[in-house]
Design an enzyme around this catalytic site. Structure first.
Site, PDB file in Angstrom:
ATOM      1  N   GLU A  50      85.881  84.245  65.175  1.00 46.57           N
ATOM      2  CA  GLU A  50      85.678  83.927  63.816  1.00 46.57           C
ATOM      3  C   GLU A  50      85.287  82.797  63.490  1.00 46.57           C
ATOM      4  O   GLU A  50      84.446  82.761  62.644  1.00 46.57           O
ATOM      5  CB  GLU A  50      87.055  84.408  63.135  1.00 46.57           C
ATOM      6  CG  GLU A  50      87.738  85.633  63.335  1.00 46.57           C
ATOM      7  CD  GLU A  50      88.744  85.607  64.446  1.00 46.57           C
ATOM      8  OE1 GLU A  50      89.944  86.258  64.276  1.00 46.57           O
ATOM      9  OE2 GLU A  50      88.432  85.234  65.491  1.00 46.57           O
ATOM     10  N   CYS A  84      92.835  81.045  63.431  1.00 44.61           N
ATOM     11  CA  CYS A  84      91.419  81.384  62.820  1.00 44.61           C
ATOM     12  C   CYS A  84      91.849  81.984  61.334  1.00 44.61           C
ATOM     13  O   CYS A  84      90.860  81.918  60.674  1.00 44.61           O
ATOM     14  CB  CYS A  84      90.906  82.721  63.448  1.00 44.61           C
ATOM     15  SG  CYS A  84      90.348  82.210  65.119  1.00 44.61           S
ATOM     16  N   TRP A 176      81.236  99.155 106.161  1.00 44.34           N
ATOM     17  CA  TRP A 176      80.726  99.713 104.973  1.00 44.34           C
ATOM     18  C   TRP A 176      80.622 101.226 105.014  1.00 44.34           C
ATOM     19  O   TRP A 176      80.160 101.718 105.776  1.00 44.34           O
ATOM     20  CB  TRP A 176      79.428  99.177 104.610  1.00 44.34           C
ATOM     21  CG  TRP A 176      79.348  97.625 104.512  1.00 44.34           C
ATOM     22  CD1 TRP A 176      78.889  96.719 105.210  1.00 44.34           C
ATOM     23  CD2 TRP A 176      80.221  96.798 103.341  1.00 44.34           C
ATOM     24  NE1 TRP A 176      79.013  95.401 104.956  1.00 44.34           N
ATOM     25  CE2 TRP A 176      79.880  95.504 103.700  1.00 44.34           C
ATOM     26  CE3 TRP A 176      80.839  97.222 102.336  1.00 44.34           C
ATOM     27  CZ2 TRP A 176      80.206  94.497 102.945  1.00 44.34           C
ATOM     28  CZ3 TRP A 176      81.437  96.326 101.775  1.00 44.34           C
ATOM     29  CH2 TRP A 176      81.251  94.830 101.863  1.00 44.34           C
TER      30      TRP A 176
END
Length: 347
Positions: A50, A84, A176
């Site tokens: 904001e 805010c 992997w």
């Protein structure tokens, strides 16, 4: 009006991975059906969405005739920055449209009430489902009192997560299963979450760095489950590259490494819940659990998870360590070259 909340969600995604433990909020300011300001949450400690949106408006006189759209209820308390809601009131913005309310006990409707008390019109719940999905990490942390938990693993065509010892090199390193594109995607995911968690055996066998390498972004906090502090010596987790927390049952300070945080739990009790409690204490609102199989299964069995992201590679081991078992329905599935990525949700 929905298009402005949609734009706010789009903007908010720019904060993914950098705002923790704050939510990644998006905000736009509209005058006569034209956007005159927009912003998203800065990295932790910086301005909220904001504030950035209001600051971006060139002609501040238009604020008193504009509508502010925001994905999450404006804060009403002092933290790293002022509330805010106070800035919105001082800016004389007459109408605020909010995607979803804030479940943080420090806010929890107080921001909305403060705006209403100041004479501001408040519209709540526009694209609420979409805003709640966007803020799933933050909302889970405050509603469930635990981090948002993403499980991730790779398995072979025949359902193994790791090979037998004979297939490994003597030096501890990863084996992997997936291709380089899938592995790059994992690094992207790491950059999006606040923490990454693995168990003792994963460290001892793979010696992972658990950082972000083939993607741009901040490396997550590393969480290691090491009941007896078996991991010692020249392992990457001790390199001080990223904050590292070891969750253990061993309270002997003499066995602890310098520069590492330690959390003590009782491994004879509900490990998953105790880990969640420890991470909540550390203000960690999201965690990517990458292994190993036993660690992941612990969270599945305790029903402490929100997403599971499972890669299936194009190879088979025949024998090895079985992958975790998951029975939830498939949410999405797609190909990444030779790999299949399946994403499950725990509804």
């Amino acid at each position: 009006m929905e298009k402005y909340i949609s734009r706010s969600i789009q903007l908010a995604k720019n904060g993914l991975g950098s705002t923790f433990p704050n939510p990644m909020v998006g905000c736009v300011i509209v005058y006569k059906d034209s956007i005159i300001g927009e912003g998203f949450t800065s990295a932790y400690g910086g301005n909220h969405a904001e504030v950035n949106a209001i600051n971006s408006v060139k002609d501040k006189a238009l604020l008193s005739k504009s509508i502010l759209y925001v994905t999450l209820e404006p804060c009403s308390h002092y933290g790293k920055t002022p509330p805010c809601s106070d800035l919105i009131i001082r800016s004389k913005i007459p109408h605020v449209v909010i995607g979803t309310s804030d479940s943080n006990s420090k806010v929890a409707g107080r921001g909305i009430q403060k705006l209403k008390d100041a004479g501001c019109k408040v519209t709540l719940g526009l694209l609420q489902k979409e805003c709640q999905e966007h803020h799933k990490r933050f909302l889970t942390f405050h509603q469930e009192k635990r981090p948002y938990i993403i499980l991730k693993w790779a398995e072979t065509l025949d359902g193994f997560i790791a090979p037998e010892k004979e297939k490994r090199n003597e030096k501890a390193q990863p084996y992997w299963i997936t291709n380089k594109y899938s592995r790059q995607m994992v690094h992207k995911w790491r950059s999006e979450e606040q923490a990454i968690l693995v168990g003792t055996n994963t460290v001892l066998k793979d010696n992972p760095k658990l950082n972000v390498r083939t993607w741009n972004g901040k490396s997550p906090t590393r969480i290691i489950l090491d009941k007896g502090l078996k991991v010692k010596g020249d392992y990457h987790i001790f390199d001080q590259y990223a904050k590292t927390i070891i969750i253990t049952q061993q309270s002997n300070i003499g066995l602890q490494e310098e520069g590492i945080d330690y959390e003590i739990i009782d491994f004879s009790k509900n490990v998953g819940q105790q880990v969640c409690d420890a991470l909540q204490k550390q203000d960690i609102i999201s965690v990517l659990i990458e292994g190993g199989s036993k660690t992941i299964q612990t969270f599945i069995d305790a029903n402490l998870w929100d997403e599971a992201r499972v890669f299936t590679g194009s190879i088979a081991f025949g024998k090895g360590l079985k992958a975790p078992r998951l029975s939830n329905k498939v949410a999405t599935s797609k190909q990444i070259e030779s790999d299949t990525l399946t994403i499950y949700t725990n509804d």
